[in-house]
Design an enzyme around this catalytic site. Structure first.
Site, PDB file in Angstrom:
ATOM      1  N   ASP A 209      48.575  40.270  40.831  1.00 37.35           N
ATOM      2  CA  ASP A 209      48.124  39.243  41.761  1.00 37.35           C
ATOM      3  C   ASP A 209      49.052  38.032  41.604  1.00 37.35           C
ATOM      4  O   ASP A 209      49.789  37.924  40.623  1.00 37.35           O
ATOM      5  CB  ASP A 209      46.673  38.881  41.420  1.00 37.35           C
ATOM      6  CG  ASP A 209      46.179  37.662  42.164  1.00 37.35           C
ATOM      7  OD1 ASP A 209      46.287  37.646  43.396  1.00 37.35           O
ATOM      8  OD2 ASP A 209      45.716  36.720  41.498  1.00 37.35           O
TER       9      ASP A 209
ATOM     10  N   ASP B 277      48.294  34.130  42.930  1.00 36.99           N
ATOM     11  CA  ASP B 277      47.615  32.870  42.620  1.00 36.99           C
ATOM     12  C   ASP B 277      46.750  33.020  41.376  1.00 36.99           C
ATOM     13  O   ASP B 277      45.841  33.855  41.320  1.00 36.99           O
ATOM     14  CB  ASP B 277      46.738  32.420  43.797  1.00 36.99           C
ATOM     15  CG  ASP B 277      47.557  31.872  44.956  1.00 36.99           C
ATOM     16  OD1 ASP B 277      48.506  31.112  44.704  1.00 36.99           O
ATOM     17  OD2 ASP B 277      47.259  32.222  46.118  1.00 36.99           O
TER      18      ASP B 277
ATOM     19  N   GLU C 156      33.116  33.796  47.355  1.00 38.79           N
ATOM     20  CA  GLU C 156      34.092  34.607  46.621  1.00 38.79           C
ATOM     21  C   GLU C 156      33.843  34.553  45.119  1.00 38.79           C
ATOM     22  O   GLU C 156      33.986  35.559  44.414  1.00 38.79           O
ATOM     23  CB  GLU C 156      35.507  34.127  46.920  1.00 38.79           C
ATOM     24  CG  GLU C 156      36.583  34.907  46.157  1.00 38.79           C
ATOM     25  CD  GLU C 156      37.957  34.275  46.240  1.00 38.79           C
ATOM     26  OE1 GLU C 156      38.818  34.621  45.397  1.00 38.79           O
ATOM     27  OE2 GLU C 156      38.186  33.435  47.126  1.00 38.79           O
TER      28      GLU C 156
ATOM     29  N   ASP D  29      43.263  38.020  38.238  1.00 41.93           N
ATOM     30  CA  ASP D  29      42.269  37.056  37.765  1.00 41.93           C
ATOM     31  C   ASP D  29      40.949  37.168  38.521  1.00 41.93           C
ATOM     32  O   ASP D  29      39.983  36.474  38.208  1.00 41.93           O
ATOM     33  CB  ASP D  29      42.805  35.623  37.909  1.00 41.93           C
ATOM     34  CG  ASP D  29      42.818  35.148  39.354  1.00 41.93           C
ATOM     35  OD1 ASP D  29      42.114  34.168  39.668  1.00 41.93           O
ATOM     36  OD2 ASP D  29      43.524  35.754  40.174  1.00 41.93           O
TER      37      ASP D  29
END
Length: 312
Positions: A53, A55, A100, A241
């Protein structure tokens, strides 16, 4: 008996990767991780691919306690962005980000909201001029930081010809600009993300293939044929993350070993840790480095250069 075997496996892991002995490292099943590590290391460079990933995985999760700016936030610093965009984007963020991050909702429950959020965001990105120079200037002024050791990791991966897929639900145009800003772009790095499209010199939403936090897998990558091109690389070192990141290797054909590393930081660490340990093989709490990944790659290189056998 099982506990004794797990304790023995953990000791073996710590000998191989010293960082595994630190208090911020959490491993639910050391025996399973040792098996995965064995397969990855013994498979060598030619069998490995890295999927990460962007960010808060390639970039730091925070800088001195302040959450690191995301790729979507960076775009808001472009001088040509109209004020109306910023207001609309902020409203969407305030509505959907808590969903989220809600630890009480499942991925399946969150997914329709993520599709709705990204669809509306694509609509907001419309009708104003924006070029690569604007994006690059916004990146320069946003004080982005990659995890400590990222440049080292990318350099070694390039030297070993190990491909790295940056799989991001962020804004791909910004992701690529940040990577270039930190000089971590090479032939072995590929980015799958949300990229802007243009019409008559103005932004016209995202390209058709939407990537949101919970569809980062073979389905979102299908249009690129990336996983098919990597079919011979059946071992994966995965880093993310977000709980959805744990599925990023879904779609990689004929996988032998997928070692999943999860980065966890924030106010809900104690609440989220059990979930992260269920989804990731190794969970690192407030570790803003690539030390574990670098140690694994160094181990792979070392063992293959000497033809040593790992401990079981």
């Amino acid at each position: 008996m099982e506990t004794a075997e797990e304790d023995s496996a953990l000791k073996a892991l710590i000998e191989l990767v010293p960082q595994f002995g630190n208090s911020y490292v959490h491993i639910k099943h050391p025996k399973s991780v040792l098996t995965l590590l064995n397969k990855i290391v013994l498979g060598g460079s030619k069998s490995l691919q890295v999927i990460a990933d962007f960010d808060h995985t390639i970039t730091k999760q925070h800088i001195n306690g302040e959450r690191h700016v995301s790729s979507f936030c960076v775009i808001g610093n472009c001088s040509t962005i109209p004020s109306g965009f910023r207001e609309q984007d902020r409203e969407l963020l305030q509505k959907y980000l808590p969903i989220e991050r809600d630890p009480h909702l499942t991925k399946e429950e969150k997914t329709p909201y993520m599709v709705e959020w990204y669809s509306k965001t694509s609509e907001v990105f419309s009708g104003f001029p924006l070029d690569s120079n604007e994006i690059n200037n916004a990146v320069k002024g946003s004080h982005t930081e990659l995890r400590t050791g990222t440049q080292e990791l990318v350099k070694v991966l390039d030297a070993e010809n190990i491909p790295m897929l940056v799989f991001s639900a962020g804004l791909g145009d910004v992701v690529e600009s940040i990577l270039k800003e930190h000089d971590v772009v090479n032939k072995n790095i590929h980015v799958i993300s949300n990229f802007l499209q243009f019409k008559d010199g103005c932004v016209n939403g995202f390209t058709a293939d939407m990537v949101h936090p919970f569809n980062k897998n073979g389905k979102a990558a299908a249009h690129t044929k990336y996983f098919d091109l990597m079919a011979s690389r059946h071992n994966v070192l995965l880093m993310g993350d977000n709980l959805g990141d744990a599925d990023m290797a879904d779609g990689v054909p004929n996988t032998d070993a997928v070692l999943k590393i999860g980065f966890l930081f924030g106010n809900n660490v104690n609440l989220l840790l059990p979930q992260y340990m269920d989804h990731f093989d190794v969970v690192l709490i407030d570790d803003q480095t690539m030390d574990v990944a670098n140690s694994i790659i160094r181990l792979l290189i070392e063992k293959n250069s000497t033809n040593e056998t790992l401990k079981h």
